[in-house]
Motif scaffolding. Structure first.
Motif, PDB file in Angstrom:
ATOM      1  N   GLU A  91       0.843  -1.191   0.000  1.00  0.00           N
ATOM      2  CA  GLU A  91       0.000   0.000   0.000  1.00  0.00           C
ATOM      3  C   GLU A  91       0.884   1.249   0.000  1.00  0.00           C
ATOM      4  O   GLU A  91       1.882   1.328   0.709  1.00  0.00           O
ATOM      5  N   PHE A  92       0.536   2.211  -0.835  1.00  0.00           N
ATOM      6  CA  PHE A  92       1.318   3.440  -0.948  1.00  0.00           C
ATOM      7  C   PHE A  92       1.155   4.320   0.280  1.00  0.00           C
ATOM      8  O   PHE A  92       0.088   4.371   0.881  1.00  0.00           O
ATOM      9  N   LEU A  93       2.215   5.011   0.633  1.00  0.00           N
ATOM     10  CA  LEU A  93       2.166   6.043   1.660  1.00  0.00           C
ATOM     11  C   LEU A  93       2.180   7.389   0.950  1.00  0.00           C
ATOM     12  O   LEU A  93       2.939   7.575  -0.006  1.00  0.00           O
ATOM     13  N   GLY A  94       1.348   8.309   1.415  1.00  0.00           N
ATOM     14  CA  GLY A  94       1.347   9.653   0.831  1.00  0.00           C
ATOM     15  C   GLY A  94       2.460  10.495   1.438  1.00  0.00           C
ATOM     16  O   GLY A  94       2.915  10.240   2.555  1.00  0.00           O
ATOM     17  N   TRP A  95       2.903  11.538   0.706  1.00  0.00           N
ATOM     18  CA  TRP A  95       3.991  12.397   1.177  1.00  0.00           C
ATOM     19  C   TRP A  95       3.646  13.093   2.490  1.00  0.00           C
ATOM     20  O   TRP A  95       4.504  13.344   3.311  1.00  0.00           O
ATOM     21  N   GLY A  96       2.382  13.360   2.717  1.00  0.00           N
ATOM     22  CA  GLY A  96       1.967  14.020   3.947  1.00  0.00           C
ATOM     23  C   GLY A  96       1.486  13.064   5.018  1.00  0.00           C
ATOM     24  O   GLY A  96       1.106  13.492   6.110  1.00  0.00           O
ATOM     25  N   ASP A  97       1.498  11.744   4.744  1.00  0.00           N
ATOM     26  CA  ASP A  97       0.998  10.751   5.695  1.00  0.00           C
ATOM     27  C   ASP A  97       2.031  10.437   6.771  1.00  0.00           C
ATOM     28  O   ASP A  97       3.240  10.571   6.559  1.00  0.00           O
ATOM     29  N   SER A  98       1.539  10.002   7.908  1.00  0.00           N
ATOM     30  CA  SER A  98       2.433   9.466   8.931  1.00  0.00           C
ATOM     31  C   SER A  98       2.584   7.970   8.662  1.00  0.00           C
ATOM     32  O   SER A  98       1.829   7.381   7.895  1.00  0.00           O
ATOM     33  N   PHE A  99       3.583   7.356   9.289  1.00  0.00           N
ATOM     34  CA  PHE A  99       3.782   5.920   9.144  1.00  0.00           C
ATOM     35  C   PHE A  99       4.290   5.356  10.455  1.00  0.00           C
ATOM     36  O   PHE A  99       4.708   6.090  11.341  1.00  0.00           O
ATOM     37  N   ILE A 100       4.245   4.050  10.588  1.00  0.00           N
ATOM     38  CA  ILE A 100       4.699   3.367  11.797  1.00  0.00           C
ATOM     39  C   ILE A 100       6.195   3.099  11.655  1.00  0.00           C
ATOM     40  O   ILE A 100       6.629   2.447  10.712  1.00  0.00           O
ATOM     41  N   ALA A 101       6.992   3.616  12.590  1.00  0.00           N
ATOM     42  CA  ALA A 101       8.441   3.403  12.564  1.00  0.00           C
ATOM     43  C   ALA A 101       8.732   1.939  12.881  1.00  0.00           C
ATOM     44  O   ALA A 101       8.202   1.392  13.840  1.00  0.00           O
ATOM     45  N   GLU A 102       9.557   1.296  12.054  1.00  0.00           N
ATOM     46  CA  GLU A 102       9.909  -0.106  12.228  1.00  0.00           C
ATOM     47  C   GLU A 102      11.386  -0.310  11.968  1.00  0.00           C
ATOM     48  O   GLU A 102      11.981   0.406  11.174  1.00  0.00           O
ATOM     49  N   GLU A 103      11.949  -1.318  12.616  1.00  0.00           N
ATOM     50  CA  GLU A 103      13.301  -1.745  12.303  1.00  0.00           C
ATOM     51  C   GLU A 103      13.215  -2.835  11.242  1.00  0.00           C
ATOM     52  O   GLU A 103      12.188  -3.492  11.113  1.00  0.00           O
ATOM     53  N   SER A 104      14.305  -3.020  10.511  1.00  0.00           N
ATOM     54  CA  SER A 104      14.351  -4.101   9.545  1.00  0.00           C
ATOM     55  C   SER A 104      14.216  -5.416  10.292  1.00  0.00           C
ATOM     56  O   SER A 104      14.849  -5.632  11.327  1.00  0.00           O
ATOM     57  N   SER A 105      13.391  -6.311   9.772  1.00  0.00           N
ATOM     58  CA  SER A 105      13.175  -7.582  10.452  1.00  0.00           C
ATOM     59  C   SER A 105      13.839  -8.733   9.697  1.00  0.00           C
ATOM     60  O   SER A 105      13.434  -9.875   9.833  1.00  0.00           O
ATOM     61  N   PHE A 106      14.859  -8.432   8.916  1.00  0.00           N
ATOM     62  CA  PHE A 106      15.546  -9.457   8.146  1.00  0.00           C
ATOM     63  C   PHE A 106      16.309 -10.403   9.068  1.00  0.00           C
ATOM     64  O   PHE A 106      17.031  -9.983   9.963  1.00  0.00           O
ATOM     65  N   THR A 107      16.125 -11.701   8.869  1.00  0.00           N
ATOM     66  CA  THR A 107      16.835 -12.727   9.624  1.00  0.00           C
ATOM     67  C   THR A 107      17.630 -13.567   8.645  1.00  0.00           C
ATOM     68  O   THR A 107      17.078 -14.050   7.651  1.00  0.00           O
ATOM     69  N   LEU A 108      18.919 -13.741   8.897  1.00  0.00           N
ATOM     70  CA  LEU A 108      19.756 -14.612   8.084  1.00  0.00           C
ATOM     71  C   LEU A 108      19.838 -15.960   8.790  1.00  0.00           C
ATOM     72  O   LEU A 108      20.296 -16.049   9.929  1.00  0.00           O
ATOM     73  N   LEU A 109      19.336 -17.004   8.127  1.00  0.00           N
ATOM     74  CA  LEU A 109      19.408 -18.345   8.693  1.00  0.00           C
ATOM     75  C   LEU A 109      20.723 -18.996   8.292  1.00  0.00           C
ATOM     76  O   LEU A 109      21.186 -18.802   7.160  1.00  0.00           O
ATOM     77  N   PRO A 110      21.344 -19.774   9.173  1.00  0.00           N
ATOM     78  CA  PRO A 110      22.557 -20.498   8.788  1.00  0.00           C
ATOM     79  C   PRO A 110      22.223 -21.515   7.693  1.00  0.00           C
ATOM     80  O   PRO A 110      21.080 -21.965   7.583  1.00  0.00           O
ATOM     81  N   ALA A 111      23.221 -21.877   6.904  1.00  0.00           N
ATOM     82  CA  ALA A 111      23.010 -22.883   5.868  1.00  0.00           C
ATOM     83  C   ALA A 111      22.445 -24.148   6.509  1.00  0.00           C
ATOM     84  O   ALA A 111      22.844 -24.531   7.607  1.00  0.00           O
ATOM     85  N   GLY A 112      21.486 -24.775   5.837  1.00  0.00           N
ATOM     86  CA  GLY A 112      20.889 -25.998   6.360  1.00  0.00           C
ATOM     87  C   GLY A 112      19.535 -26.263   5.728  1.00  0.00           C
ATOM     88  O   GLY A 112      19.121 -25.565   4.803  1.00  0.00           O
ATOM     89  N   GLU A 113      18.843 -27.264   6.231  1.00  0.00           N
ATOM     90  CA  GLU A 113      17.521 -27.652   5.739  1.00  0.00           C
ATOM     91  C   GLU A 113      16.440 -27.047   6.629  1.00  0.00           C
ATOM     92  O   GLU A 113      16.532 -27.138   7.862  1.00  0.00           O
ATOM     93  N   TYR A 114      15.421 -26.447   5.988  1.00  0.00           N
ATOM     94  CA  TYR A 114      14.365 -25.757   6.724  1.00  0.00           C
ATOM     95  C   TYR A 114      13.006 -25.998   6.072  1.00  0.00           C
ATOM     96  O   TYR A 114      12.910 -26.119   4.848  1.00  0.00           O
ATOM     97  N   PRO A 115      11.937 -25.979   6.881  1.00  0.00           N
ATOM     98  CA  PRO A 115      10.590 -26.006   6.315  1.00  0.00           C
ATOM     99  C   PRO A 115      10.236 -24.628   5.755  1.00  0.00           C
ATOM    100  O   PRO A 115      10.725 -23.611   6.240  1.00  0.00           O
ATOM    101  N   PHE A 116       9.399 -24.629   4.725  1.00  0.00           N
ATOM    102  CA  PHE A 116       8.935 -23.360   4.164  1.00  0.00           C
ATOM    103  C   PHE A 116       7.458 -23.435   3.830  1.00  0.00           C
ATOM    104  O   PHE A 116       6.892 -24.512   3.679  1.00  0.00           O
ATOM    105  N   THR A 117       6.869 -22.251   3.724  1.00  0.00           N
ATOM    106  CA  THR A 117       5.507 -22.080   3.231  1.00  0.00           C
ATOM    107  C   THR A 117       5.563 -21.080   2.100  1.00  0.00           C
ATOM    108  O   THR A 117       6.193 -20.027   2.228  1.00  0.00           O
ATOM    109  N   VAL A 118       4.924 -21.400   0.973  1.00  0.00           N
ATOM    110  CA  VAL A 118       4.866 -20.461  -0.145  1.00  0.00           C
ATOM    111  C   VAL A 118       3.852 -19.375   0.223  1.00  0.00           C
ATOM    112  O   VAL A 118       2.692 -19.664   0.497  1.00  0.00           O
TER     113      VAL A 118
END
Length: 171
Positions: free
Chosen positions: A6-33
């Motif tokens: 969803e687009f944010l307008g130039w005059g809109d406020s937004f919720i401040a967030e930190e990046s939530s990127f997680t790097l997983l170590p190499a290995g086998e993992y379950p996933f959901t598409v």
């Protein structure tokens, strides 16, 4: 419903967030598409021809360190039929080797499986900074005891890219 695009307008406020990127170590993992989009390649590569259709698959992987999203591209070219076979086998739509196979794209979103992740190191073309991300090394054949391969109850319609005049039903 949370719409991350969803687009944010130039005059809109937004919720401040930190990046939530997680790097997983190499290995086998379950996933959901969690996403599937039909696209047309328009980049610069010696391996992929411009105009090549591909499926952009977004998956959520979970490990002890947390959850991360990984995007994989499934190019619709004969030389990479092995990867299409591997992906569809991994989500429970097992093609029979040597036989024609028509994937059920409508049930891809919500499908579950397991994959082997690697840590990819790269240099950002924008900042020149060294970065790391997870990439799929291999989709794994489901086993009776891993219990992660399921199909969604209702087919989910993919979104379509408007690039290159893509026609529905092309794949």
């Amino acid at each position: 419903m949370n719409n991350e695009n969803e687009f944010l307008g130039w005059g809109d406020s937004f919720i401040a967030e930190e990046s939530s990127f997680t790097l997983l170590p190499a290995g086998e993992y379950p996933f959901t598409v969690t996403g599937f989009e039909r696209k047309i390649y328009d980049g610069n590569s010696t391996k992929i021809q411009n105009g090549t259709p591909y499926a952009e698959i977004e998956m959520e992987f979970t490990g002890a360190e947390g959850t991360t999203k990984v995007i994989d591209r499934l190019y619709m070219v004969k030389k990479w039929q092995w990867k299409l076979t591997q992906f569809f086998t991994g989500i429970g739509q097992a093609p029979i080797i040597g036989q024609p196979f028509a994937p059920n794209w409508g049930t891809v979103v919500g499908s579950r499986g397991r994959a082997k992740l690697v840590v990819n190191k790269y240099t950002s073309s924008k900042t020149g900074k060294e970065n790391e991300n997870n990439q799929i090394d291999e989709y794994l054949v489901p086993t009776a005891n891993n219990g992660v391969v399921t199909q969604p109850q209702q087919p989910v319609q993919p979104t379509q890219s408007q690039q290159g005049g893509f026609q529905p039903g092309a794949f």
